[in-house]
Structures are given as C-alpha cells and as structure tokens.
Design a protein around this motif. Sequence first.
Motif, PDB file in Angstrom:
ATOM      1  N   GLY A  19       0.772  -1.228   0.019  1.00 43.63           N
ATOM      2  CA  GLY A  19       0.032   0.086   0.000  1.00 43.63           C
ATOM      3  C   GLY A  19       0.768   1.234  -0.039  1.00 43.63           C
ATOM      4  N   ALA A  20       1.943   1.141  -0.647  1.00 46.52           N
ATOM      5  CA  ALA A  20       2.794   2.404  -0.538  1.00 46.52           C
ATOM      6  C   ALA A  20       2.167   3.326  -1.519  1.00 46.52           C
ATOM      7  CB  ALA A  20       4.302   1.819  -0.848  1.00 46.52           C
ATOM      8  N   THR A  21       2.822   4.724  -1.228  1.00 47.57           N
ATOM      9  CA  THR A  21       2.137   5.746  -2.130  1.00 47.57           C
ATOM     10  C   THR A  21       2.866   6.943  -2.093  1.00 47.57           C
ATOM     11  OG1 THR A  21       0.538   6.895  -2.511  1.00 47.57           O
ATOM     12  CG2 THR A  21       0.809   6.414  -0.415  1.00 47.57           C
ATOM     13  N   ASN A  22       2.921   7.832  -3.190  1.00 50.11           N
ATOM     14  CA  ASN A  22       3.581   9.188  -3.328  1.00 50.11           C
ATOM     15  C   ASN A  22       2.793  10.119  -2.566  1.00 50.11           C
ATOM     16  OD1 ASN A  22       6.207   8.446  -4.511  1.00 50.11           O
ATOM     17  ND2 ASN A  22       4.967   8.315  -6.481  1.00 50.11           N
ATOM     18  N   ASP A  23       1.594   9.955  -1.819  1.00 48.12           N
ATOM     19  CA  ASP A  23       1.036  10.899  -1.163  1.00 48.12           C
ATOM     20  C   ASP A  23       1.496  11.249   0.074  1.00 48.12           C
ATOM     21  OD1 ASP A  23      -0.670  12.320   0.220  1.00 48.12           O
ATOM     22  OD2 ASP A  23      -2.610  11.039  -0.072  1.00 48.12           O
ATOM     23  N   PRO A  24       2.130  12.190   0.169  1.00 50.28           N
ATOM     24  CA  PRO A  24       3.058  12.304   1.546  1.00 50.28           C
ATOM     25  C   PRO A  24       2.145  12.432   3.006  1.00 50.28           C
ATOM     26  CG  PRO A  24       2.676  14.712   0.520  1.00 50.28           C
ATOM     27  CD  PRO A  24       2.182  13.486  -0.497  1.00 50.28           C
ATOM     28  N   ARG A  25       0.760  12.261   2.553  1.00 46.02           N
ATOM     29  CA  ARG A  25      -0.169  12.425   4.028  1.00 46.02           C
ATOM     30  C   ARG A  25      -0.494  10.771   4.376  1.00 46.02           C
ATOM     31  NH1 ARG A  25      -4.592  16.344   2.017  1.00 46.02           N
ATOM     32  NH2 ARG A  25      -3.978  14.657   0.172  1.00 46.02           N
ATOM     33  N   ASN A  26      -0.177   9.934   3.316  1.00 46.85           N
ATOM     34  CA  ASN A  26      -0.529   8.582   3.523  1.00 46.85           C
ATOM     35  C   ASN A  26       0.471   7.826   4.432  1.00 46.85           C
ATOM     36  OD1 ASN A  26      -0.761   5.612   2.466  1.00 46.85           O
ATOM     37  ND2 ASN A  26      -2.714   6.557   1.750  1.00 46.85           N
ATOM     38  N   ALA A  27      -0.011   6.669   4.901  1.00 43.31           N
ATOM     39  CA  ALA A  27       0.803   5.842   5.757  1.00 43.31           C
ATOM     40  C   ALA A  27       1.590   5.103   5.015  1.00 43.31           C
ATOM     41  CB  ALA A  27      -0.252   4.999   6.616  1.00 43.31           C
ATOM     42  N   GLY A  28       1.384   4.720   3.678  1.00 42.59           N
ATOM     43  CA  GLY A  28       2.425   4.173   2.950  1.00 42.59           C
ATOM     44  C   GLY A  28       3.443   4.743   2.525  1.00 42.59           C
ATOM     45  N   ASN A  29       3.293   6.277   2.270  1.00 44.13           N
ATOM     46  CA  ASN A  29       4.385   6.964   2.068  1.00 44.13           C
ATOM     47  C   ASN A  29       5.251   7.465   3.318  1.00 44.13           C
ATOM     48  OD1 ASN A  29       5.520  10.084   1.541  1.00 44.13           O
ATOM     49  ND2 ASN A  29       5.489   9.116  -0.285  1.00 44.13           N
ATOM     50  N   ILE A  30       4.745   7.562   4.409  1.00 46.83           N
ATOM     51  CA  ILE A  30       5.395   8.050   5.746  1.00 46.83           C
ATOM     52  C   ILE A  30       6.418   6.852   6.198  1.00 46.83           C
ATOM     53  CG2 ILE A  30       5.011   8.496   8.250  1.00 46.83           C
ATOM     54  CD1 ILE A  30       2.407   9.850   7.382  1.00 46.83           C
ATOM     55  N   VAL A  31       5.702   5.422   5.883  1.00 43.04           N
ATOM     56  CA  VAL A  31       6.738   4.300   6.495  1.00 43.04           C
ATOM     57  C   VAL A  31       7.860   4.234   5.424  1.00 43.04           C
ATOM     58  CG1 VAL A  31       6.536   1.935   6.552  1.00 43.04           C
ATOM     59  CG2 VAL A  31       4.681   3.179   7.599  1.00 43.04           C
ATOM     60  N   MET A  32       7.650   4.408   4.161  1.00 44.55           N
ATOM     61  CA  MET A  32       8.450   4.056   3.250  1.00 44.55           C
ATOM     62  C   MET A  32       9.706   5.306   3.422  1.00 44.55           C
ATOM     63  SD  MET A  32       8.673   1.816   0.770  1.00 44.55           S
ATOM     64  CE  MET A  32       9.940   2.909   0.021  1.00 44.55           C
ATOM     65  N   ARG A  33       9.334   6.631   3.502  1.00 49.84           N
ATOM     66  CA  ARG A  33      10.347   7.420   3.826  1.00 49.84           C
ATOM     67  C   ARG A  33      11.063   7.193   5.207  1.00 49.84           C
ATOM     68  NH1 ARG A  33       7.926  12.191   5.198  1.00 49.84           N
ATOM     69  NH2 ARG A  33       5.728  11.506   4.596  1.00 49.84           N
TER      70      ARG A  33
END
Length: 901
Positions: A19-33
């Motif tokens: 469920g990774a994503t490039n939306d900076p507000r989404n959990a999938g992006n925060i975890v990846m970063r």
Amino acid sequence: MSVINLEYLLKPRSVAVIGATNDPRNAGNIVMRNIMAGGFMGPVMPVSDEAEAIAGVLTHPSVKHLPKTPDLAVVCSPLDQVPEIIHSLKERGTKGAVLMGSGFASMTPEERLDVKSTILGIAKSPEIRIIGPKSLGFMVPSLNLNASLAHGAVGPGKVAFISQSDSLFATVLDWAIDKGVGFSHMIALGSRIDVTFADILDYLGSDPLTRSIMLYVESIKDAREFMSAARAASRNKPVLVIRPGQALDTVLGDVKLRETGDHWLMDEVYDVAFRRAGMLRVEDIDGLFDAAQTLSTPRQVYGKKLAILTNGTSAGILAADRLLNGGGELAPLSDETIKAIDGVLGAENWSRANPVDIPFNADGNAYSAVLKLLIKDKTANGILVMHVPWTAQPDREVAEALRDSLKRVRRMVLTAWLGSGAAEEAREVFRKADIPTYETPTQAVQAFLYMAEYLRNQEMLIETPDSLPTDFFPDTTGARAIVQKALDDERDSLTEPEAKDLLAAYGIPVVETRIAVSAKEAVIAADALGYPVALKLRSPQIPQPFDVGGVMLDLETPERVWEGAASILARCTRERPDAYIEGFTVQKMGRRLGAHELSVSATVDSVFGPVLHFGHGGMAREMIQDQALTLPPLSMSLAKELVCRTRIATLLRGTPSQLPVDIDDICLTLIQISQLIVDVPQIMSIDINPLYADSEGVLALGGKVEIAPFEGEGEARLAIRPYPRELEECVVLKAGRHVTLRPIRPEDEKTHRTFLSSLTDEDLRLRFFGVVQRDFDHKDIARFTQIDYDREMAFIATALDEKGEPETLGVMRTNTRPDNSEAEFAIVVRSDQKGEGLGSMLFYKGIQYTKERGTLVLEGQTMRENKAMQGLSKKFGFVVTPDQHDEDLVNMTLDMETVEI
C-alpha cells in the motif's frame, strides 16, 4: 502465547511495504520515507499499482510479483483489503506483518471480532505473526529499522518500550529525542489481535540488547499469559510499567463500575498484579526513564535509607522532604563517620547530620573525601550527591573528581547537578560513566524510592513463604454441596446460615445463626441458640438492616426477642413500606470485648479473576476506605504482606491498652477464603463483615455469598496458577521405601538446599556440565523452588528420614517454551538412592506430565561420558545424537506424539 517467528517480525532481513504511495499524508508514504531515512541495510520493496517508484525505490504491482519473500510486511492498505493481502503473504512465506491501515477504530465490537477471526484464520498464527491493527509500527535502532509512522527516530540503547497507545508512543519518542535517550526497541502494539504484551515480554526477556523493559498498559486481555510472561521477564531484567489508573477506568470502565463508584478497584487490581509480577509501576514518563536509568546500573539498594551530600542547604532540605514524604528514611550517620568528616572539613564547616551540608565552595577533592567516608558508613542504602552551581567552582571539575573516586565503588550513588549549561556538561560526565544523574533533587530522590520499591517487589517474588498449617483440611465436598443446593433452587445467593456453614467447612470460626420467618420462630430459634442473641431484619430490598433500625442486640429473654421483632417490623414498615420482609436472622451474640472489626472478602475481576480484599470492617467500612487487595493463590507471607498494606495493621500489632492480635489467624482466614473461591468456582463473591479479631483469634459474625453456575476447574480463573496438588502421587522404591513424587513448593527451600549440598561433586558436574560452587544463596534456591507452574515444572521425590523429617531424594525438571512447542528436561538423583528405580520413576513422571499438557517435543542434553543418563533416556524412547556445537555433549530428543501413556 508464543515467540515463534517473532524474530522475523522484529529482526527482519527484508521488508515489504504494502500500500505504498507518493501521497505524503498517506501511511504508505510515511513508512517508506522512515525506512529509507533510517538506513535499513536489507531489501526494501514497496508494493503499489499507483507509481513506478516511491521514496526512490522501484515498486512492484503485487505481493506475488516481489523478487524476494520479505521477512516483514508493513501493511498500510485499508483494513477491508487486509485478509486478501495476508493470504498472499502466507503463500509467499512471509512470517511477520504490521497492520497500519485505517478502518479498525470506526468498527463496532462485533465487526472488530469478525475482522480479527478472519485475519487470524488466514494467518494461522504463529505462521504469520501480526502487530496491530491500528498500530503506529515499531523501531529497532540497532538494525537502523524505523518501520513506523513516527515523526522522528531514536538511536540505539539498552531500553525497550512497548506501548498500547499510539499517542504515548509519539510522546515518549519526543521525550527521548530531546533527552538523547536510545532504545533497543520501540513498539506500538495497536489492537493486539495476535502479538500481545506477553509475547513481547517473552521475546525481550531473553534479548541480549535489552537491559530493561518499559510498558505503557491500559488493559490486559489474558491475565494468566501476561502474569506468566511478566514474572519470567522480571526475573531476568527490570520491567517498569506506567498505567493511567483511575481516570482511565472511569472513562473506559463498564457502566456498572461507573454507577457504583468501584472503578478505582480496577486500577487497584492492576497495581497488585504488577507488584506480584515483580514489576515496578511508575507515575509518569519522567519517572519511567529515571527509574529505568537507575535500575539498569549494576549497583543496587537494599533498603530505603538515603544519605544526602550537598553544598546547598535548601537543596538538601528539599531532597530530604521529598524522601520522607515518599516513605524513605534519612540514614543516620555513625559516630565514626561524623568524626571522620570533622577531620576533613572541620566540625564548624558542615551540618554534622544527614543531609550532609558542606561548604558551598567545596571543590572536587572535598566532595570526594566526604563521599568516600559516606560510602564506608553501612547505615545508608544509597547516597545522593548534589551540587548547586557556584561561579568560582566549575561544575565539570567537581563531577570529574567524583567520577574518578567512584570507579571501583559498588554502592548505589546518585547525582543531581542543579542548573543548566555547565551543569549539563557535568551530567554528561556521569552519563558516560554509567552513574545515575538527574536535573533536580526531586527526580533523584524519586528514582531512589523507585529502586527501593522495585527491589521490595523482587524480594516478594523470590521470598520463601511460611509453611501452611498441616491441619488445614477443608470439607470441599460439603462446601460444594451447599452451593449446588442453592443453585438447584435457582438462587443467586446463599442464606446467612448457609454462608456460615460454607465458611465453617473451610475452618473459619463463625457465630451460630438461625433463620426465622416470624416472631414466633425467632423466639424458638433464640431458645435453641441460647441467650443473649442478636435479631436482624431479612429483606432483599434492605441490604443493610442497620440503616432502618432493623438490628437489635443483646436480647436476653424470649419476651425481649418477641418485642424486638415487633419493633423492627414497625420501623421497617414506616421507613420502607415498599420492602418485602422475608423474616429475621437470629444470631448468638459473639462477645469479643475489645476485638477489632475487620473485613475479608473475595470478588471475581473480569480480567484477573478472583481477588482477595482485606481491611477495616464494621459499619464504617465504606467511609474509612481502608482496604488492600491481592491475587490468589496465597501463602502465609503473601497474606501478611496484604495485612501490612492497610492502615489498621498498626493497631493490630497492639496498643498500651490492647494485646496484639493473632495475625497468623487472620492470615490463615485469608488463605482459607482464597482456597474456597478456587475450589468452588460457582462462588462469585464472599463478604465477611465484621470479622472480629483479637489475641484469641478470629470470629466471623456476618457472611454474604453470591453464586452463579460455572463449568470447568476453579483454578482456570486465576491469573497465577496455584500449586498443582493433583499431580502428587505415592510410589514405592525397590527396597520398599515409600516416597512421594510431587511438584516442588517454595516451602521446600530448606530441604532443597540440603539436597543440593548432599550431591557428590560428580553428580553436580554431570548435572551442570562442569565444576559448580556449592554455596547456593537464597536467590539461587528461590529460582529452583519458586517456579511458574505454567511454564516450569520440578517434580521432587520426598520422604521422611530416620528422624521423621522430610528430605529430598531427587528432582526432575522441565522448562517449556511459551508456545508449548518443546520442553527441556534435566534430572538428578542423590548417589545413595541410585539403583532403587527412583530415576526411572521421576523420568516417567516428567514424560507423563509433558505428554498430558500437549507439548510436542521433550529434549535434553548430557555429557558424552554420562552413559547412565543416555541409557535411561533410550529406555523411554529418546533419540540420542552428538551435539553439533560441542563434542563433549549429546542431545536426547523425544517426539511426544510417539509416546503412549
């Protein structure tokens, strides 16, 4: 409860983010970063059909397209997609998952239960271990792994933090970043559909990177599992816990508790459970870390007497005040110490008392000299060194002098350098030297008090209980019959005479009581009992007859009983015309002039099961609120500890006008009630009030018992498994000697010490695989005799010696993994008992027990030269193979599925 596959979850070599994503507000992006910024060295594989790359890493369209099976999957997809994702991960062979997606919090309890059963049905835990749902994730700084939604990261450390709350996880993270504190693990458990506090405690309890464990707990789901894991972990390292308490229980407690005002009991039960598990409860986050810092040092305190060394009078007074208010004591200085400090400073230049107030301009040499003298004075259990800033005396110089003087000191020394700037440099000197240091006197004193309390809890965990009276033989059959008759009559409580018969069946002295439905029957009952008597109203709408004038005492004639009954009825009709009158209770007056009115009761907590209450009794019980709680099973030592936690305990020890109360009789009553509620699980509550107590013993005047149908064994309700008496059996050796095989008890410490001392050097060498010192101390013996019957078992062979005293002849031990997958055994028999068949009997006993509890594998090790042990194991079907890591050892393994008992 299991640690299976937790290493894949908490020590992964590869991670997938679903469920990774490039939306900076989404959990999938925060975890990846967070994972990429942390510098995790293993493969990181984002799964997404929205973008080709996320956080600079190429994505994969689905789990089945991943180039490598991940050890850990961080699932950020919505909860309704999780079952399908878990199914895909299981097919790939992933062993751990963290569920962060939204949706769980907004579900109804029924929907949550359905989601839980669906996910676990697919995961088939422990095949896949799951943290969450609604988890903030976790960090393992030693792996540079930040698999969390946190806004920052911490460095490696020796402290682990496990939180039930996401908000407190974030709060502690902020605190740690600000203070520069590192962690071995930071874990947010979320809704705990699989991995629980017990699982993490088992994992971290043996983790070499974790020196102490901190918990934030709001609620426990399985008390038996939690207590078992907590007791095991706290024997290895400090376990500290913070729980909001009464405010939390008022908000989250059930409606009945809120309406009755008994929500405080919930927190009281948790407090007792933490204490029984050997943990330390603290009040706030600062206290959590201050206590962790102090307890993680190799130095210990063995009491609550503190010596305070300071160059500021007011600072010393503040520290002393906090110490005394917290239950600590100022250590008295010996005459030798006072004279020695006089020689260093001059009698006119210091306080000549504790706090030791030295000149404000004292330099490092003066501080060190006085500190060395205080260390030599054995009256203090710990020493607090404080420093108030002075321009002409650099803080760091004094700190370095003290650091150098403490290099080989084993006494507990704490420091508090007041101020900032230069004071912070001084505190850094102490941190690098592993010397506990604090910013304020209050913090330092509280840390000392926490350590003293922690060690008291640890002592209670390994304390050898007093033996129970040998003449305690309860009439369990009779007690069960009384309760069953009431249940057959479809009643939810016992009558007062039935309740007293129940108590009498367990040896508790009671006042004789009769039930009467009319004034005439009351007179007949009084004649039968003998005068004087007490007369009490019986009405389901009036639980306390005294409130409406429904009690009359010292009635000495039939006429007085007749008149008393009429008077009670008249008052009741006037005060409570709505009440249904069942009749009267007629009771022989229990004359115990000067006796204390106590109360003993038992209730069943929804989490921790049966709970014992003790304290002030009588009509004023609810107003005085002097009650202490504990969890069964009880020993005499634990019962005494319960009594001592009440305010009335001071009066029970005696006054100038009253003899001391028979405390042992009170403790026996507590044990009897504890055993009764275990043996008869249909009992929901017992209330003895008042319980008279004086130098002659106890006498129960009143007893109320509530009951309900119950299927199963009573001990299943207990948070701590009691001594398994059902495993006792008698055997006969070849020479005809009668021997009892039974589980070991804490009371066996003395005989077990004798048993160990009677083993030959060769016996000890073969048992412990090398040379062993014979001077086992109390802690060593306590570990052998005070076991958790859920995880450990030790069957001893015991018999009477020529003097009629008990002696131990041999022992068979098993230690079972928390998930019951395998158990390790060890056995040793006294040399003078070999050849009697005792070893085979003990071995068979251990195998039988392991088989009955469903353990899959029983295994052990022995030295290659120990042919007798190898031969005995082969006799019972063990497979003996050389150890791959040590050529001097062999492994003995038994597949329990092949065993027929």
